[in-house]
Write a protein that holds these residues in place. Structure first.
Motif, PDB file in Angstrom:
ATOM      1  N   GLY A  26       2.745   6.796   7.247  1.00  0.00           N
ATOM      2  CA  GLY A  26       3.932   5.990   6.716  1.00  0.00           C
ATOM      3  C   GLY A  26       4.855   6.384   5.738  1.00  0.00           C
ATOM      4  N   GLY A  27       4.906   7.714   6.127  1.00  0.00           N
ATOM      5  CA  GLY A  27       5.868   8.429   4.838  1.00  0.00           C
ATOM      6  C   GLY A  27       5.743   8.644   3.703  1.00  0.00           C
ATOM      7  N   THR A  28       4.203   8.746   3.291  1.00  0.00           N
ATOM      8  CA  THR A  28       3.852   8.933   1.837  1.00  0.00           C
ATOM      9  C   THR A  28       3.977  10.163   1.444  1.00  0.00           C
ATOM     10  OG1 THR A  28       1.508   8.977   2.342  1.00  0.00           O
ATOM     11  CG2 THR A  28       2.559   6.558   2.115  1.00  0.00           C
ATOM     12  N   GLY A  29       3.710  10.984   2.262  1.00  0.00           N
ATOM     13  CA  GLY A  29       3.595  12.669   2.006  1.00  0.00           C
ATOM     14  C   GLY A  29       2.304  12.876   1.408  1.00  0.00           C
ATOM     15  N   ARG A  30       1.173  11.859   1.665  1.00  0.00           N
ATOM     16  CA  ARG A  30       0.045  12.145   0.951  1.00  0.00           C
ATOM     17  C   ARG A  30      -0.888  12.099   2.305  1.00  0.00           C
ATOM     18  NH1 ARG A  30      -0.498  12.005  -4.515  1.00  0.00           N
ATOM     19  NH2 ARG A  30      -2.727  12.705  -3.808  1.00  0.00           N
ATOM     20  N   LYS A  83      -5.591  22.967  -8.325  1.00  0.00           N
ATOM     21  CA  LYS A  83      -6.139  23.051  -6.720  1.00  0.00           C
ATOM     22  C   LYS A  83      -5.985  21.661  -5.822  1.00  0.00           C
ATOM     23  CE  LYS A  83      -9.678  26.309  -7.865  1.00  0.00           C
ATOM     24  NZ  LYS A  83     -11.111  26.788  -7.501  1.00  0.00           N
ATOM     25  N   SER A  84      -5.653  21.840  -4.655  1.00  0.00           N
ATOM     26  CA  SER A  84      -5.252  20.710  -3.916  1.00  0.00           C
ATOM     27  C   SER A  84      -6.375  19.602  -3.843  1.00  0.00           C
ATOM     28  CB  SER A  84      -4.733  21.167  -2.693  1.00  0.00           C
ATOM     29  OG  SER A  84      -4.593  20.116  -1.813  1.00  0.00           O
ATOM     30  N   ILE A  85      -6.359  18.690  -3.665  1.00  0.00           N
ATOM     31  CA  ILE A  85      -7.537  17.705  -3.299  1.00  0.00           C
ATOM     32  C   ILE A  85      -7.264  16.831  -2.349  1.00  0.00           C
ATOM     33  CG2 ILE A  85      -8.412  17.638  -5.850  1.00  0.00           C
ATOM     34  CD1 ILE A  85      -6.739  15.078  -6.070  1.00  0.00           C
ATOM     35  N   ASP A  86      -6.449  17.209  -1.559  1.00  0.00           N
ATOM     36  CA  ASP A  86      -6.179  16.468  -0.236  1.00  0.00           C
ATOM     37  C   ASP A  86      -6.812  17.178   1.005  1.00  0.00           C
ATOM     38  OD1 ASP A  86      -4.472  14.567  -1.306  1.00  0.00           O
ATOM     39  OD2 ASP A  86      -2.475  15.354  -0.907  1.00  0.00           O
ATOM     40  N   ARG A  87      -7.293  16.082   1.817  1.00  0.00           N
ATOM     41  CA  ARG A  87      -7.921  16.611   3.137  1.00  0.00           C
ATOM     42  C   ARG A  87      -7.177  17.780   3.738  1.00  0.00           C
ATOM     43  NH1 ARG A  87      -7.838  14.314   7.941  1.00  0.00           N
ATOM     44  NH2 ARG A  87      -6.861  12.565   7.175  1.00  0.00           N
ATOM     45  N   VAL A 122       0.824  -1.277   0.093  1.00  0.00           N
ATOM     46  CA  VAL A 122      -0.030  -0.007   0.208  1.00  0.00           C
ATOM     47  C   VAL A 122       0.680   1.329  -0.023  1.00  0.00           C
ATOM     48  CG1 VAL A 122      -1.706   1.296   1.143  1.00  0.00           C
ATOM     49  CG2 VAL A 122      -1.915  -1.316   1.162  1.00  0.00           C
ATOM     50  N   LEU A 123       1.818   1.467   0.885  1.00  0.00           N
ATOM     51  CA  LEU A 123       2.540   2.621   0.941  1.00  0.00           C
ATOM     52  C   LEU A 123       3.370   3.032  -0.125  1.00  0.00           C
ATOM     53  CD1 LEU A 123       3.590   2.302   4.809  1.00  0.00           C
ATOM     54  CD2 LEU A 123       1.703   3.698   3.895  1.00  0.00           C
ATOM     55  N   PRO A 124       4.038   1.894  -0.740  1.00  0.00           N
ATOM     56  CA  PRO A 124       4.877   2.466  -2.152  1.00  0.00           C
ATOM     57  C   PRO A 124       4.036   2.543  -3.214  1.00  0.00           C
ATOM     58  CG  PRO A 124       5.700   0.226  -1.110  1.00  0.00           C
ATOM     59  CD  PRO A 124       4.460   0.520  -0.430  1.00  0.00           C
ATOM     60  N   ALA A 125       2.518   2.142  -3.140  1.00  0.00           N
ATOM     61  CA  ALA A 125       1.708   2.319  -4.257  1.00  0.00           C
ATOM     62  C   ALA A 125       1.338   3.835  -4.297  1.00  0.00           C
ATOM     63  CB  ALA A 125       0.531   1.399  -4.330  1.00  0.00           C
ATOM     64  N   VAL A 126       1.050   4.262  -2.939  1.00  0.00           N
ATOM     65  CA  VAL A 126       0.528   5.725  -2.542  1.00  0.00           C
ATOM     66  C   VAL A 126       1.932   6.794  -3.006  1.00  0.00           C
ATOM     67  CG1 VAL A 126       0.048   7.299  -0.779  1.00  0.00           C
ATOM     68  CG2 VAL A 126      -1.112   5.024  -1.083  1.00  0.00           C
ATOM     69  N   ARG A 127       2.973   6.286  -2.955  1.00  0.00           N
ATOM     70  CA  ARG A 127       3.965   7.225  -2.763  1.00  0.00           C
ATOM     71  C   ARG A 127       4.150   7.370  -4.544  1.00  0.00           C
ATOM     72  NH1 ARG A 127       7.076   3.714   0.745  1.00  0.00           N
ATOM     73  NH2 ARG A 127       6.774   4.700   3.065  1.00  0.00           N
ATOM     74  N   ASP A 128       3.953   6.363  -5.097  1.00  0.00           N
ATOM     75  CA  ASP A 128       4.091   6.326  -6.645  1.00  0.00           C
ATOM     76  C   ASP A 128       2.908   6.749  -7.481  1.00  0.00           C
ATOM     77  OD1 ASP A 128       6.381   5.007  -6.451  1.00  0.00           O
ATOM     78  OD2 ASP A 128       5.610   2.888  -6.948  1.00  0.00           O
ATOM     79  N   THR A 129       1.758   7.292  -6.606  1.00  0.00           N
ATOM     80  CA  THR A 129       0.646   8.152  -7.237  1.00  0.00           C
ATOM     81  C   THR A 129       0.969   9.560  -7.483  1.00  0.00           C
ATOM     82  OG1 THR A 129      -0.723   6.861  -5.707  1.00  0.00           O
ATOM     83  CG2 THR A 129      -1.732   8.625  -6.729  1.00  0.00           C
ATOM     84  N   ALA A 130       0.568   9.858  -8.803  1.00  0.00           N
ATOM     85  CA  ALA A 130       0.887  10.998  -9.265  1.00  0.00           C
ATOM     86  C   ALA A 130       0.272  12.257  -8.524  1.00  0.00           C
ATOM     87  CB  ALA A 130       0.544  11.411 -10.746  1.00  0.00           C
ATOM     88  N   PRO A 131       0.910  13.348  -8.299  1.00  0.00           N
ATOM     89  CA  PRO A 131       0.438  14.536  -7.481  1.00  0.00           C
ATOM     90  C   PRO A 131      -1.074  14.915  -7.968  1.00  0.00           C
ATOM     91  CG  PRO A 131       2.753  15.106  -8.079  1.00  0.00           C
ATOM     92  CD  PRO A 131       2.312  13.704  -8.617  1.00  0.00           C
TER      93      PRO A 131
END
Length: 971
Positions: A903-907, A931-935, A876-885
Motif C-alpha cells: 500500500g505504499g507505506t514503505g513499511r 537496529k532494524s526491527i522490520d521483517r 490503516v495505510l495513512p496511520a502506518v505512514r505516520d508511524t515513527a521509523p
C-alpha cells in the motif's frame, strides 16, 4: 433512487418528479423506526454527496449544513471551535442532519439542549411545485412584507396564518406541554407567541410538506468537564418515581434509565459486561450526567444531588465517576438498548410500534405501572423499559405476534389502547422517533379531529396532490398495513450448509436479525462496514444486503427479488462484501454477513461454473502445497512480466496486485528437518501449533518465531506434518461442501490431540476464527468440531493463560502501531494481545481505523482493487505512514501485512510472535535503537529463473517431457 451531487441537483430532481407527478421521499441515514423512510416513491439520498458543513459563525454560535451531513462528522468538524450541535440520538455515528430535522430527533443530550426543533434557526426549502426560499421566525413586519410581495410564498404564509388563527384554541389546548412531544405537525410554532416560526413548524414533518436543502443551526459550547452519578433502584418504576425529585435539585446534561431486563439481556448475550460491572447495586438504574467549565463545579453538582437524595458516594447503590472514558463506557450500554432488546436470547422477536411514548416526567412512574399492566393484559411478557426518563420518554420493544392474523389484530388493538393510555397522562404518542406509519393513524386519539383536520389543511396547502412522502401524518396508512411480515408472509424453507445454531437453525431467522439500526453506515471507528465507507451506497452496507436477502426469501408475492439463490441483484450487492465479519461484532444484533454471503455463493454457483478467483484463491491451500515442487520457479513465474500478467487474467486476480512470494522452505519442512520426537499429547506442557497456509508457505518466520517463544515459555510444541487446513478459502468463496470435506480430513489428523484436550494455537486470526466460529456453525452436530473450538487458542491467549507460573514475555520497550485483524476483532477480541504487549513493554497504539481493505481474497480479486485501496487509505495505510521509523508496525493477519507492504507505506509489518522472538535476542530495545526491527525483505529473484519459467511454459505447451522440466527446475 436519486443520489444528487449537490443540493441544486436535488432540487432539480424534485422538479422532474413534479413534472411527471411522481411521489418524492427525502432520505438521510434511514434510521427512522416509524416507517418514515419507506414508501413507493422516488427516493432522494442526500448522504453520499450533499454532506457538507457550508459555513460556521463561531461568534453567533451558528452553522449552515447540507442535509446529508452525519451528526458525528458535523461535530468533528466543529470541534476546532469547541462547538457542537446539541441533540445527540444514539444513532449519532450515522444519522444525518436532514433526517434529524425530518423526524425532530432528540437523544439523551436533549435533556440539556432540547430537541432538534429547538436548535434550528432557518431552513432553505423547496416545495413540490418549485418554490425555493429560506424560512424561519417571522416578525409582523417581515410577514407583511412577504404577503405584500405576492406569489406562491405569500399564499403559503397567509393561508398558514389563517389555518392557525382558526384552530388557535385547539392547538393551545390539545398540544401537551411536555419536553418530548414529537408527534404531529408543529403548528404551535406558528402561534403568535412563538413568532410564526415556519422553519420550526416544518421540523418533524417527515418530508411530507417540503424538501430541505440547507439548514442554519444553533450550536452550543462543548463542555470541557463532565461527571456522572449512577443510582440503583429496586425496579424501573421506583427509578421513575424518583425522577421529579432529581429534577428539583439539579439540571443535568442527561438523565437516562436502564432496567433490570435490559441488564439481564446484556449478560445473557455477553454484551457490555464491562459497563454493567461499573453499575452499583440495584435492579434498575438512573444515569445522571453533569457538565461544566471546571471539574470542581461538575463534581460539586453530583455531590450536591447525592446529598439532597440522602445518599453518598460510598453507598452500594451509588457509582460516581468523573472519568470521561468510564462515563462513555457506561453510556454505551444505554445506547445499545435497541440492539440488545431486538433479539432476546430466549428466541422471541420484538418489534417497534410503541417504542418511544412520552409523558410528563412527574407522572412517569404511574404511567409505567399502567403500561406494564397493559403488557400483561395482552400477554406481552417482560418488555424492557428504558430511555430518557429526565424528559419522560420511554423506550421499549414488544413481542408482537406479527405472523398470524390474530397476532396482527391484537397488535392493532394494543396500539389503540396504549394511545388512549398515554393521552390520559397528558403525553405524546412519540417522544423521539416521530409518527411515520407506525403511529400516524393514532394522531386523532392524541390531538382530536379538529387539529388533525388542520394537519390536512396544511398538507393540502404545501402539497395538494399528496406527492411528498404520501401516507404519513396526513391520510396515513393503517398501523397494521404494509407490515414487513404479516399473516400472508410465507417464506420458503431452505436447505442450508451452515447450521445457524443461534437462529433456530433457520437462514430466514438469521437474515431477519437486521432491524435497520444502521450502525453499518458509520464512517469511523470499529470495523463495520468497510464497503459502505468506501462507496457510500446503501446497497453495499450490511443493512442493504440483509434487506435484499430478506426479499430473496420470497415471503411475499410481490417480493422485489424473484429468482432466489440465482439472483443477480443479490450477488452484485454481496460482491463488495469483504467477509471481514465486522458486522458479527459491531452490528448491535449480530448480523454475520460473511456467513450469509458464503451461504448464498454456495447455492448461487451450485452446479455452475464459478468465477476464476474461486478456483485460484479458493483453492489456495492446494496450490501452496504444490508450490513445494519448485518454489523458486513458481515465484519466478509469478513475477515474470508476461507470464504474471497472463496468469492474473486467467486466475481472476487484479492486474495491480503483486503475488506474495512463496517461501523456499515452508514452516512444516523446517519443522520436519529439526527431527524432534513428537511430544505426548497427554503431557500438560504439550501444545499444537496450527500450521496455517499463510504462516507455513508465505511467512514461515512467523511460525518459527512462535515456536521459539512457546518453547521459551516451557511448552513442548507439536506440529501436524500431515496436510491439514481450516478450509477458510473454501468457506469465503462459498465452496462449502468442499470445506466440510477438508475439515473432516483435518479432524482425522488432529483427533489424538482433540481427545487429549491439548491446546491448539493459531497464528493467523482468520484461521483461528474458522475454528472458533465458522466450523461449529458449518458442522454444528460434530462433537469433535465443538471440542476443537474450545481447545483452539490465539497465541496471546496461550501465553497469558496457560504458561507456567513466573514466566514473563521478553521485554521489547518499544512503541508500536498495531492493526487488528477484522476476524480477531469480531470473534476472538484483542484483549489478550493488548495485555501481552503491555507485559512485554510495548506501548501499543491499537488502531481503530477499520478493515485494512485486503481481507483475504477480496482485495486480490479482479474488480475489487480500487475499493480495496480506498478502504485502506481511509485509515490503516495513512496511520502506518505516520508511524515513527523507530516504532514497530504489528499486524497478525497475513492480509493486513500484505496490504501494508503493497500500500505504499514503505513499511513491513510483523506478527506479534516475530516481535517477541526478537525480544528473546535482546533487541529491539531501547539499548539498540539503530537496529532494524522490520521483517527482512525477501531475496531478489534470480533473473535466470524468469527465463526458465518462460521456457517451462513454452515447453509445456509443446508437450515437452516432464524430465526436461525437472532438470530446469534444479537451476
Amino acid at each position: 433512487m436519486v443520489v444528487p451531487h449537490d443540493v441544486d441537483a436535488g432540487a432539480e430532481a424534485v422538479a422532474v418528479c413534479a413534472q411527471f407527478g411522481a411521489p418524492v421521499l427525502s432520505r438521510g441515514g434511514g434510521t427512522s423506526l416509524g416507517g418514515q423512510c419507506t414508501n413507493a416513491a422516488v427516493v432522494i439520498d442526500w448522504t453520499k454527496y450533499c454532506n457538507h458543513l457550508v459555513s460556521v459563525d463561531a461568534e453567533r454560535g451558528t452553522c449552515v449544513v447540507e442535509p446529508g451531513i452525519v451528526l458525528d462528522e458535523l461535530n468533528r468538524q466543529l470541534s476546532t471551535e469547541r462547538l457542537k450541535f446539541g441533540p445527540k440520538p444514539s444513532t449519532h455515528s450515522h444519522c444525518s442532519l436532514g433526517g434529524m430535522i425530518g423526524n425532530n430527533s432528540c437523544g439523551a443530550s436533549a435533556q440539556a439542549y432540547g430537541k432538534t426543533v429547538d436548535n434550528v434557526r432557518r431552513l432553505e426549502i423547496v416545495t413540490y411545485d418549485g418554490m425555493r426560499c429560506w424560512v424561519g421566525p417571522t416578525s409582523r413586519e417581515e410577514f407583511e412584507a412577504v404577503v405584500a410581495e405576492g406569489g406562491r410564498r405569500a399564499e403559503l404564509y397567509q393561508q398558514l396564518k389563517n389555518i392557525v388563527d382558526r384552530h388557535m384554541g385547539d392547538i393551545r389546548r390539545r398540544y401537551p406541554d411536555i419536553p418530548r412531544r414529537v408527534s404531529g405537525y408543529n403548528l404551535d410554532s406558528l402561534l403568535p407567541e412563538n413568532g410564526f416560526d415556519l422553519a420550526r413548524a416544518l421540523v418533524g414533518s417527515e418530508g411530507t410538506l417540503v424538501t430541505v436543502l440547507r439548514a442554519e443551526l444553533d450550536l452550543v459550547p462543548v463542555p470541557p468537564y463532565e461527571a456522572m452519578v449512577v443510582l440503583g433502584y429496586g425496579d424501573i418504576c421506583a427509578a421513575a418515581d424518583d425522577v421529579p425529585r432529581l429534577l428539583e435539585h439539579c439540571e443535568p446534561e442527561l438523565l437516562e434509565a436502564i432496567d433490570g431486563r435490559m441488564a439481564q439481556l446484556m449478560r445473557a448475550e455477553g454484551a457490555y459486561l464491562s459497563s454493567l460491572d461499573r453499575f452499583p447495586d440495584g435492579e434498575s438504574w438512573l444515569l445522571v450526567q453533569f457538565s461544566g467549565d471546571t471539574q470542581e463545579a461538575v463534581d460539586a453538582q453530583a455531590h450536591d444531588l447525592l446529598g439532597a437524595l440522602g445518599r453518598s458516594e460510598d453507598d452500594t447503590t451509588v457509582a460516581f465517576s468523573d472519568d470521561p472514558q468510564r462515563e462513555q463506557s457506561m453510556l454505551k450500554a444505554r445506547e445499545a438498548g435497541l440492539g440488545v432488546t431486538a433479539r432476546p436470547p430466549d428466541g422471541r422477536e420484538t418489534w417497534e410500534g410503541w417504542e418511544d411514548s412520552a409523558v410528563p416526567p412527574d407522572r412517569l412512574g404511574d404511567y409505567l405501572r399502567d403500561l406494564k399492566e397493559l403488557f400483561a393484559e395482552f400477554g406481552y411478557d417482560h418488555p424492557s423499559l428504558y430511555g430518557h426518563f429526565g424528559q419522560g420518554c420511554v423506550h421499549t420493544r414488544i413481542p408482537f405476534a406479527l405472523k398470524t392474523a390474530d397476532g396482527v389484530e391484537q397488535f392493532r388493538a394494543f396500539l389503540f389502547r396504549a394511545a388512549d393510555l398515554v393521552v390520559s397522562y397528558g403525553g405524546s404518542l412519540s417522544g423521539e422517533h416521530g409518527d411515520g406509519q407506525a403511529r400516524g393513524e393514532l394522531l386523532s386519539r392524541m390531538f382530536g379531529e379538529t387539529v388533525v383536520a388542520a394537519f390536512g389543511e396544511v398538507k393540502a396547502l404545501f402539497d395538494p396532490d399528496d406527492r411528498m412522502n404520501p401516507g404519513k401524518v396526513v391520510a396515513p396508512h393503517r398501523v397494521d398495513a404494509n407490515l414487513r411480515l404479516g399473516p400472508l408472509w410465507r417464506p420458503r424453507g431452505h436447505d442450508t450448509e451452515f447450521g445457524y445454531p443461534e437462529d433456530e437453525h433457520s437462514f430466514t431467522r438469521a437474515v431477519m436479525r437486521c432491524v435497520g439500526i444502521g450502525n453499518c453506515r458509520s464512517h469511523e471507528g470499529g470495523v463495520m462496514c468497510p464497503s459502505y465507507r468506501a462507496t457510500g451506497e446503501e446497497e453495499h452496507s450490511t443493512r442493504g444486503r440483509a434487506r435484499l436477502l430478506f426479499e430473496m426469501l420470497e415471503g411475499h408475492a410481490d417480493s422485489a427479488v424473484t429468482d432466489g439463490w440465482r439472483s443477480t441483484e443479490v450477488k452484485d450487492a454481496l460482491d463488495l462484501c469483504l467477509s471481514c465479519k465486522g458486522c458479527k461484532s459491531d452490528c448491535p444484533v449480530g448480523v454475520d454477513m460473511a456467513t450469509y454471503k458464503a451461504e448464498f455463493l454456495s447455492h448461487h454457483y451450485a452446479r455452475r461454473l464459478r468465477p476464476a478467483a474461486h478456483y485460484s484463491m479458493g483453492w489456495l491451500p492446494l496450490w501452496a502445497r504444490m508450490s513445494r515442487l519448485a518454489p523458486r520457479l513458481v515465484n519466478a513465474a509469478l513475477s515474470a512480466p508476461g507470464l504474471a500478467r497472463a496468469g492474473k487474467k486467467l486466475a481472476g486476480v487484479a492486474a495491480e496486485r503483486d503475488a506474495p512470494p512463496f517461501s523456499e522452505e515452508s514452516f512444516v519442512q523446517w519443522w520436519a528437518a529439526r527431527g524432534l520426537p513428537e511430544p505426548d499429547p497427554a503431557d500438560p506442557r504439550t501444545v499444537v501449533l496450527w500450521p496455517d497456509t499463510f504462516s507455513t508457505y508465505f511467512h514461515p518466520a512467523v511460525a518459527k518465531s512462535a515456536v521459539r517463544v512457546m518453547e521459551n515459555a516451557g511448552f513442548q510444541v507439536a506440529v501436524p506434518t500431515r496436510a491439514v487446513c481450516c478450509s477458510l478459502t473454501w468457506i469465503s468463496t462459498g465452496q462449502l461442501a468442499t470445506a466440510k470435506k477438508v475439515l473432516r480430513r483435518t479432524l482425522d489428523v488432529l483427533r489424538p490431540w482433540i481427545e487429549a484436550g491439548t491446546p491448539i494455537v493459531g497464528l493467523e486470526p482468520s484461521c483461528t476464527a474458522v475454528f472458533r466460529s465458522d466450523a461449529p456453525e458449518l458442522m454444528p452436530e460434530d462433537q469433535d468440531v465443538k471440542r476443537l473450538s474450545e481447545q483452539f487458542r490465539t497465541f496471546s491467549e496461550l501465553l497469558l493463560n496457560d504458561t507456567p507460573e513466573g514466566w514473563q514475555p521478553p521485554r521489547l520497550a518499544r512503541t508500536a502501531t498495531v492493526q487488528t485483524h477484522c476476524h480477531q476483532h469480531a470473534v476472538m477480541k484483542y484483549d489478550a494481545d493488548q495485555e501481552l504487549m503491555r507485559r512485554a513493554g510495548v506501548e501499543a497504539d491499537v488502531l481503530d481505523e477499520g478493515c485494512c481493505g485486503l481481507a483475504g481474497n477480496f482485495g486480490f480479486e479482479r474488480g475489487h482493487y480500487d475499493v480495496s485501496m480506498t478502504i485502506g487509505e481511509q485509515g490503516v495505510l495513512p496511520a502506518v505512514r505516520d508511524t515513527a521509523p523507530s516504532s514497530m508496525v504489528l499486524a497478525d493477519g497475513f492480509s493486513c501485512r500484505t496490504q501494508i507492504e503493497q500500500g505504499g507505506t514503505g513499511r513491513r509489518a510483523m506478527h506479534l510472535a516475530e516481535a517477541l522472538a526478537l525480544g528473546l535476542d535482546g533487541f529491539p530495545s531501547v539499548d539498540h535503537p539503530e537496529k532494524s526491527i522490520d521483517r527482512p525483505v525477501a531475496p531478489e529473484r534470480d533473473a535466470r529463473l524468469v527465463t526458465a519459467a518462460v521456457a517451462v511454459a513454452a515447453c509445456a505447451t509443446a508437450g515437452t517431457t516432464y524430465a526436461l522440466v525437472r532438470r530446469m527446475m534444479r537451476m
